[in-house]
Write a protein that holds these residues in place. Structure first.
Motif, PDB file in Angstrom:
ATOM      1  N   TYR A   1       0.843  -1.203   0.000  1.00 44.40           N
ATOM      2  CA  TYR A   1       0.000   0.000   0.000  1.00 44.40           C
ATOM      3  C   TYR A   1       0.875   1.250   0.000  1.00 44.40           C
ATOM      4  CZ  TYR A   1      -4.284  -2.645   0.858  1.00 44.40           C
ATOM      5  OH  TYR A   1      -5.357  -3.493   0.737  1.00 44.40           O
ATOM      6  N   LYS A   2       2.041   1.165  -0.550  1.00 46.10           N
ATOM      7  CA  LYS A   2       2.963   2.292  -0.588  1.00 46.10           C
ATOM      8  C   LYS A   2       2.327   3.476  -1.317  1.00 46.10           C
ATOM      9  CE  LYS A   2       7.717   3.497  -1.783  1.00 46.10           C
ATOM     10  NZ  LYS A   2       8.956   3.060  -2.468  1.00 46.10           N
TER      11      LYS A   2
ATOM     12  N   LYS B   1       4.398   2.310   3.584  1.00 44.57           N
ATOM     13  CA  LYS B   1       5.325   3.436   3.505  1.00 44.57           C
ATOM     14  C   LYS B   1       4.715   4.599   2.720  1.00 44.57           C
ATOM     15  CE  LYS B   1       9.595   0.711   3.725  1.00 44.57           C
ATOM     16  NZ  LYS B   1      10.842   0.352   2.995  1.00 44.57           N
ATOM     17  N   ASN B   2       4.913   5.791   3.234  1.00 49.64           N
ATOM     18  CA  ASN B   2       4.453   7.023   2.573  1.00 49.64           C
ATOM     19  C   ASN B   2       2.936   7.106   2.424  1.00 49.64           C
ATOM     20  OD1 ASN B   2       7.217   7.744   2.116  1.00 49.64           O
ATOM     21  ND2 ASN B   2       7.219   6.456   0.298  1.00 49.64           N
TER      22      ASN B   2
ATOM     23  N   GLU C   1       6.519   3.529   7.631  1.00 44.98           N
ATOM     24  CA  GLU C   1       7.647   4.440   7.453  1.00 44.98           C
ATOM     25  C   GLU C   1       7.268   5.645   6.585  1.00 44.98           C
ATOM     26  OE1 GLU C   1      12.223   4.351   5.675  1.00 44.98           O
ATOM     27  OE2 GLU C   1      11.184   2.470   6.140  1.00 44.98           O
ATOM     28  N   ASN C   2       7.555   6.847   7.102  1.00 45.60           N
ATOM     29  CA  ASN C   2       7.269   8.116   6.403  1.00 45.60           C
ATOM     30  C   ASN C   2       5.781   8.335   6.128  1.00 45.60           C
ATOM     31  OD1 ASN C   2      10.006   8.996   6.166  1.00 45.60           O
ATOM     32  ND2 ASN C   2      10.289   7.492   4.534  1.00 45.60           N
ATOM     33  N   ALA C   3       4.933   7.605   6.826  1.00 44.42           N
ATOM     34  CA  ALA C   3       3.490   7.774   6.641  1.00 44.42           C
ATOM     35  C   ALA C   3       2.990   8.994   7.414  1.00 44.42           C
ATOM     36  CB  ALA C   3       2.751   6.527   7.104  1.00 44.42           C
TER      37      ALA C   3
ATOM     38  N   LYS D   1       8.941   4.337  11.635  1.00 37.61           N
ATOM     39  CA  LYS D   1      10.103   5.181  11.351  1.00 37.61           C
ATOM     40  C   LYS D   1       9.691   6.437  10.577  1.00 37.61           C
ATOM     41  CE  LYS D   1      14.712   5.076   9.253  1.00 37.61           C
ATOM     42  NZ  LYS D   1      15.698   4.261   8.493  1.00 37.61           N
ATOM     43  N   ASN D   2       9.991   7.597  11.144  1.00 35.37           N
ATOM     44  CA  ASN D   2       9.705   8.898  10.528  1.00 35.37           C
ATOM     45  C   ASN D   2       8.216   9.120  10.242  1.00 35.37           C
ATOM     46  OD1 ASN D   2      12.463   9.623  10.463  1.00 35.37           O
ATOM     47  ND2 ASN D   2      12.750   8.497   8.548  1.00 35.37           N
TER      48      ASN D   2
END
Length: 225
Positions: free
Chosen positions: A51-52, A72-73, A92-94, A112-113
């Motif tokens: 699901y990026k 991610k994102n 991550e970065n979401a 993460k982030n």
């Protein structure tokens, strides 16, 4: 497409038309999925999906398995994870806004982030997840009490409407309110919450009240906040 698969699709279509919940199960797909909105996902079982860069808006996952998924994102707005297993999934970065994790398994879930805005972790053990910035989240551990009888009565009146009741945002049972969610709303809107809920009772369109976020949107629109 084989006959068996065709029959299953026809059955699922008939269930959706009759208002019944259809469980979604899928694993180990190399396809990249784009997300979805205004959906109540009950006992969804997904594993190792991509699901990026996806967008989720006003979605509730109840009693679901979302394991080892690549998020991610992603952008999640108004997403509730209730009694769900998110083991080894990656955020991550979401960007998470108005999201709730209630009684979830977050073992080795990676944040993460991740950016958090008004995100609640309720009765959820986050000791074994990765890279979670606890200063950016709201943690609730103790069961809240609701003593306002006028508020309780206004909520119980809404249990008569299937479209409002079936997602169990305001109610646990027909005669029992969801204290966790109600306490969040009451702490934000105080006595104006009762006025807004009475207005909701008289509202003709009661679709898409799936998450706490969906109720907040209505309340703030009605109160003109």
């Amino acid at each position: 497409m084989g006959r068996g698969k065709k029959r299953r699709k026809v059955k699922q279509k008939l269930k959706r038309k009759s208002g019944k919940l259809v469980r979604f199960c899928l694993s180990n797909s190399s396809k990249k999925y784009s997300g979805f909105s205004n959906k109540f996902c009950y006992q969804t079982n997904i594993h190792n999906l991509i699901y990026k860069d996806a967008i989720f808006d006003n979605v509730k996952f109840q009693n679901s398995n979302i394991t080892e998924c690549n998020l991610k994102n992603t952008k999640l707005t108004g997403v509730d994870f209730y009694n769900s297993n998110l083991k080894k999934s990656k955020f991550e970065n979401a960007k998470l806004k108005d999201v709730i994790f209630f009684n979830c398994n977050l073992k080795n879930t990676d944040f993460k982030n991740t950016k958090f805005e008004n995100v609640f972790f309720i009765s959820t053990n986050f000791d074994y997840c990765k890279n979670l910035n606890k200063e950016e989240i709201i943690i609730i551990k103790e069961y809240p009490k609701i003593d306002n009888q006028s508020l309780i009565n206004a909520i119980l009146e809404l249990s008569k409407f299937t479209k409002l009741y079936k997602s169990n945002v305001l109610h646990v049972k027909k005669n029992k309110i969801n204290n966790w969610n109600i306490s969040i709303l009451y702490s934000k809107y105080s006595h104006d919450l009762i006025r807004a809920l009475k207005a909701l009772k008289n509202r003709k369109d009661k679709r898409n009240f799936i998450t706490l976020y969906s109720y907040k949107k209505f309340i703030e629109s009605y109160l003109k906040i």
